[in-house]
Design an enzyme around this catalytic site. Structure first.
Site, PDB file in Angstrom:
ATOM      1  N   GLU A  30     -11.093   0.564  -3.737  1.00 47.40           N
ATOM      2  CA  GLU A  30     -11.431   0.161  -2.373  1.00 47.40           C
ATOM      3  C   GLU A  30     -12.096   1.317  -1.628  1.00 47.40           C
ATOM      4  OE1 GLU A  30      -7.931  -1.405  -0.516  1.00 47.40           O
ATOM      5  OE2 GLU A  30      -8.771  -1.351   1.508  1.00 47.40           O
ATOM      6  N   LYS A  89      -9.971  -7.646   6.876  1.00 49.66           N
ATOM      7  CA  LYS A  89      -8.999  -7.334   7.931  1.00 49.66           C
ATOM      8  C   LYS A  89      -9.552  -7.943   9.203  1.00 49.66           C
ATOM      9  CE  LYS A  89      -7.470  -2.822   6.251  1.00 49.66           C
ATOM     10  NZ  LYS A  89      -7.835  -1.392   6.347  1.00 49.66           N
ATOM     11  N   GLY A 134      -4.322  -4.865   5.700  1.00 53.07           N
ATOM     12  CA  GLY A 134      -3.314  -4.690   6.743  1.00 53.07           C
ATOM     13  C   GLY A 134      -3.564  -3.430   7.540  1.00 53.07           C
ATOM     14  N   ASP A 182      -7.163   2.869  -3.196  1.00 53.07           N
ATOM     15  CA  ASP A 182      -7.923   2.851  -1.932  1.00 53.07           C
ATOM     16  C   ASP A 182      -8.209   4.286  -1.509  1.00 53.07           C
ATOM     17  OD1 ASP A 182      -9.035   2.422   0.554  1.00 53.07           O
ATOM     18  OD2 ASP A 182      -7.302   1.345   1.393  1.00 53.07           O
ATOM     19  N   LYS A 205      -2.959   4.888  -2.477  1.00 51.38           N
ATOM     20  CA  LYS A 205      -3.947   5.615  -1.689  1.00 51.38           C
ATOM     21  C   LYS A 205      -4.368   6.840  -2.502  1.00 51.38           C
ATOM     22  CE  LYS A 205      -4.120   3.329   2.242  1.00 51.38           C
ATOM     23  NZ  LYS A 205      -5.387   2.762   2.742  1.00 51.38           N
ATOM     24  N   LYS A 207      -0.889  -0.874  -4.507  1.00 47.85           N
ATOM     25  CA  LYS A 207      -2.139  -0.164  -4.163  1.00 47.85           C
ATOM     26  C   LYS A 207      -1.796   1.285  -3.871  1.00 47.85           C
ATOM     27  CE  LYS A 207      -4.723  -0.233   0.170  1.00 47.85           C
ATOM     28  NZ  LYS A 207      -5.457  -1.104   1.128  1.00 47.85           N
ATOM     29  N   ASP A 222     -13.901  -2.180   2.361  1.00 45.45           N
ATOM     30  CA  ASP A 222     -13.016  -2.385   3.511  1.00 45.45           C
ATOM     31  C   ASP A 222     -13.794  -1.950   4.759  1.00 45.45           C
ATOM     32  OD1 ASP A 222     -11.124  -2.052   5.552  1.00 45.45           O
ATOM     33  OD2 ASP A 222      -9.648  -0.996   4.357  1.00 45.45           O
ATOM     34  N   SER A 257       0.859  -1.178   0.000  1.00 45.95           N
ATOM     35  CA  SER A 257       0.000   0.000   0.000  1.00 45.95           C
ATOM     36  C   SER A 257       0.901   1.236   0.000  1.00 45.95           C
ATOM     37  CB  SER A 257      -0.878  -0.042   1.252  1.00 45.95           C
ATOM     38  OG  SER A 257      -1.705   1.090   1.332  1.00 45.95           O
TER      39      SER A 257
HETATM   40  C1  NPQ Z   1      -6.489   0.349   4.536  1.00 44.14           C
HETATM   41  N1  NPQ Z   1      -4.204  -0.055   5.465  1.00 44.14           N
HETATM   42  O1  NPQ Z   1      -6.463  -0.594   3.779  1.00 44.14           O
HETATM   43  C2  NPQ Z   1      -5.469   0.534   5.670  1.00 44.14           C
HETATM   44  C3  NPQ Z   1      -5.575   1.815   6.284  1.00 44.14           C
HETATM   45  C4  NPQ Z   1      -4.619   2.237   7.293  1.00 44.14           C
HETATM   46  C5  NPQ Z   1      -2.138  -0.839   4.552  1.00 44.14           C
HETATM   47  O2  NPQ Z   1      -3.475   0.710   3.475  1.00 44.14           O
HETATM   48  C6  NPQ Z   1      -1.849   3.186  11.340  1.00 44.14           C
HETATM   49  C7  NPQ Z   1      -2.594   2.074  11.633  1.00 44.14           C
HETATM   50  C8  NPQ Z   1      -1.958   3.755  10.125  1.00 44.14           C
HETATM   51  C9  NPQ Z   1      -3.462   1.544  10.695  1.00 44.14           C
HETATM   52  C10 NPQ Z   1      -2.970   3.837   7.929  1.00 44.14           C
HETATM   53  C11 NPQ Z   1      -3.332   0.028   4.435  1.00 44.14           C
HETATM   54  C12 NPQ Z   1      -2.839   3.243   9.173  1.00 44.14           C
HETATM   55  C13 NPQ Z   1      -3.600   2.127   9.463  1.00 44.14           C
HETATM   56  C14 NPQ Z   1      -3.853   3.299   7.020  1.00 44.14           C
HETATM   57  C15 NPQ Z   1      -4.480   1.635   8.511  1.00 44.14           C
HETATM   58  O3  NPQ Z   1      -7.403   1.129   4.426  1.00 44.14           O
HETATM   59 MG    MG Z   2      -8.534   0.142   2.872  1.00 43.96          MG
END
Ligand code: NPQ
Ligand code: MG
Length: 369
Positions: free
Chosen positions: A215, A264, A292, A190, A164, A162, A240, A136
Site C-alpha cells: 500500500e 477511506k 481506517g 503499508d 506498517k 497489515k 491509499d 493494521s
Molecule cells: C493508513 N490507517 O492506512 C492509515 C494511516 C493512519 C489503520 O493503518 C491517527 C489518525 C493516527 C489516523 C495513523 C491505518 C493514524 C491515522 C495511521 C491514520 O495509512
Molecule cells: Mg494506508
C-alpha cells in the site's frame, strides 16, 4: 427528503490509544477527534472528522478542519432545507478539505436516514450483514515484539494482518511474520509513502513473501512513478493517500498506477464519493477494501456499512473498537469470528453514549445556521 438544519455542534474529544501506533510518518498515542452533530427538523445526525492533529498523513489537520467548517462549510448550508445529495454540490466551490466536508455530509446523511428509519448500509447498498476484519500493526522496536502483537491479533480472530513498513523495517519483519505463522495467513504491508523509485530493488525483495498487496509505497502525488514501480514488482500495488476522488481513481486505473484501491471515505470527501469509487473500480475489475483512520464507533459504524458493498472483496482495516480504545464513545464494535456486524438501526445505527462523551470532551462550540 429535506431537513431543516438549525445548527451544528463541533465537539472535540480526547481518546487515548491502548498502545502507541507508529507509522512511517510518526507515532500517535492519543486521538484528538472532532465530532460533528447536526441538529435538524428530523432530529440529530452525528459524524466524526478523520483529520489528525498534524498534517503528516495528508494536508488536513483537526484545527484546520474545525476552522474551515466553522467559517465556510457550515455557513454555506441553506437554512430552509437540505437533501444530502445537495451537500457535495454546495461545498464544491471550496477546494480541498475533504475530511471536513465528509464529516458534515455524513452528519447530514445520518440525520436524514434516522428521520426516514433507514440504515446507512441499506442506503449505500450493503450486500451482506457482516464484514471480515483485518488489523493494521504499527512499526515496533523489535521483531519479537511484533511477533507477539501479530500472534495476539490472530488469536482475536483477525482474518488479515497489515504491517506498517518504512526503510529499515520492511523485509526483516515481513520474513519473520511469514516464518512464524501459517503460509495461508493473509498478509499485506503499508509504507505510507516512505519510499522512492530508487528503492525498487529493496521493495522487490518483498515479492518472495506472497503479500496480498503493498500500500502506498511512493509519494502521495506521484501516480506516474507508482505505474513505473508496478512494472518492477510482482506484489500488487494498492493506493491509499494518492486517491482523493473518483477522478483520481479513474486516473490511477487508466495509468496502471495500482491494481487495488484502499477506500477511506473521509480521505475522498465522504461516503457518496467513496461509493462512486467503489462503482468505478468494480466496473474495471479493481478490488477495493475499506481503510481506517482510527475512528471511534461513530466513524467505524459508517465504514463497516460501506465495507459491506459488493466490490469490497478484501478484508478492511475495520478493526474492533478495542484495537484502538479501551472505552469507545459508542457501544463497542466487537469481533465475532473475525467479523463485525453491519449496524441495522436507523442512520449509523449507533450514537455516542452521553456519559462517556462528556468524560472525553475537551471543547464544544455551536454554529447556528
Ligand atoms: C493508513 N490507517 O492506512 C492509515 C494511516 C493512519 C489503520 O493503518 C491517527 C489518525 C493516527 C489516523 C495513523 C491505518 C493514524 C491515522 C495511521 C491514520 O495509512
Ligand atoms: Mg494506508
Amino acid at each position: 427528503m429535506k431537513s431543516k438544519i438549525s445548527g451544528v455542534e463541533l465537539r472535540r474529544i480526547a481518546m487515548p490509544l491502548v498502545a502507541p501506533f507508529r507509522t512511517s510518518f510518526g507515532v500517535e498515542t492519543s486521538r484528538d477527534v472532532l465530532l460533528v452533530r447536526v441538529v435538524t427538523s428530523d432530529g440529530e445526525g452525528w459524524a466524526e472528522c478523520a483529520a489528525m492533529s498534524e498534517p503528516r498523513y495528508c494536508s488536513e489537520y483537526v484545527d484546520g478542519a474545525q476552522d474551515v467548517l466553522r467559517r465556510f462549510l457550515i455557513p454555506a448550508l441553506p437554512k430552509d432545507g437540505l437533501d444530502v445529495q445537495a451537500v457535495g454540490r454546495i461545498l464544491r466551490p471550496f477546494t480541498g478539505h475533504r475530511m471536513a466536508k465528509s464529516a458534515l455530509e455524513t452528519a447530514v446523511l445520518d440525520a436524514q436516514l434516522r428521520g426516514a428509519g433507514e440504515s446507512f448500509g441499506g442506503y449505500l447498498g450493503a450486500a451482506r450483514d457482516r464484514v471480515p476484519c483485518g488489523v493494521s500493526v504499527g512499526i515496533m522496536d523489535s521483531v519479537p515484539e511484533l511477533l507477539d502483537a501479530v500472534e495476539a491479533y490472530i488469536a482475536e480472530g483477525y482474518v488479515r494482518i497489515k504491517l506498517k513498513i518504512e526503510p529499515g523495517w520492511d523485509v526483516e519483519p515481513v520474513r519473520a511474520v511469514r516464518e512464524r505463522f501459517d503460509d495461508d495467513l493473509l498478509l499485506q504491508v503499508d509504507a505510507n509513502a516512505a519510499y522512492t523509485l530508487a528503492d525498487a530493488q529493496q521493495l522487490a525483495q518483498l515479492d518472495d513473501f506472497g503479500l496480498l498487496l503493498i500500500e502506498q509505497p511512493l509519494a502521495n502525488d506521484d501516480m506516474v512513478q507508482h505505474a513505473h514501480l508496478g512494472k518492477l514488482l510482482r506484489t500488487p500495488i494498492c493506493l491509499d493517500e494518492s486517491i482523493e476522488s473518483a477522478t483520481d481513481a479513474a486516473a490511477a486505473i487508466s495509468l496502471g498506477a495500482c491494481s487495488i484501491i484502499n477506500i477511506k471515505p473521509p480521505r475522498v470527501g465522504g461516503y457518496l464519493e467513496a461509493r462512486r469509487i467503489h462503482d468505478l473500480a468494480r466496473a474495471h475489475g479493481i478490488p477495493v477494501w475499506c481503510g481506517g483512520m482510527l475512528e471511534t464507533g461513530v466513524g467505524r459504524a459508517a465504514n463497516v456499512a460501506l465495507a459491506a458493498l459488493p466490490g469490497f472483496t478484501l478484508p478492511g482495516d475495520t478493526s474492533g473498537s478495542h484495537r484502538y480504545f479501551a472505552t469507545d464513545i459508542t457501544e463497542p464494535f466487537v469481533l465475532a469470528d473475525g467479523h463485525l456486524e453491519v449496524p441495522t438501526g436507523p442512520g449509523l445505527g449507533v450514537a455516542p453514549l452521553s456519559d462517556v462523551l462528556d468524560e472525553v470532551t475537551t471543547s464544544s462550540e455551536w454554529i447556528a445556521l
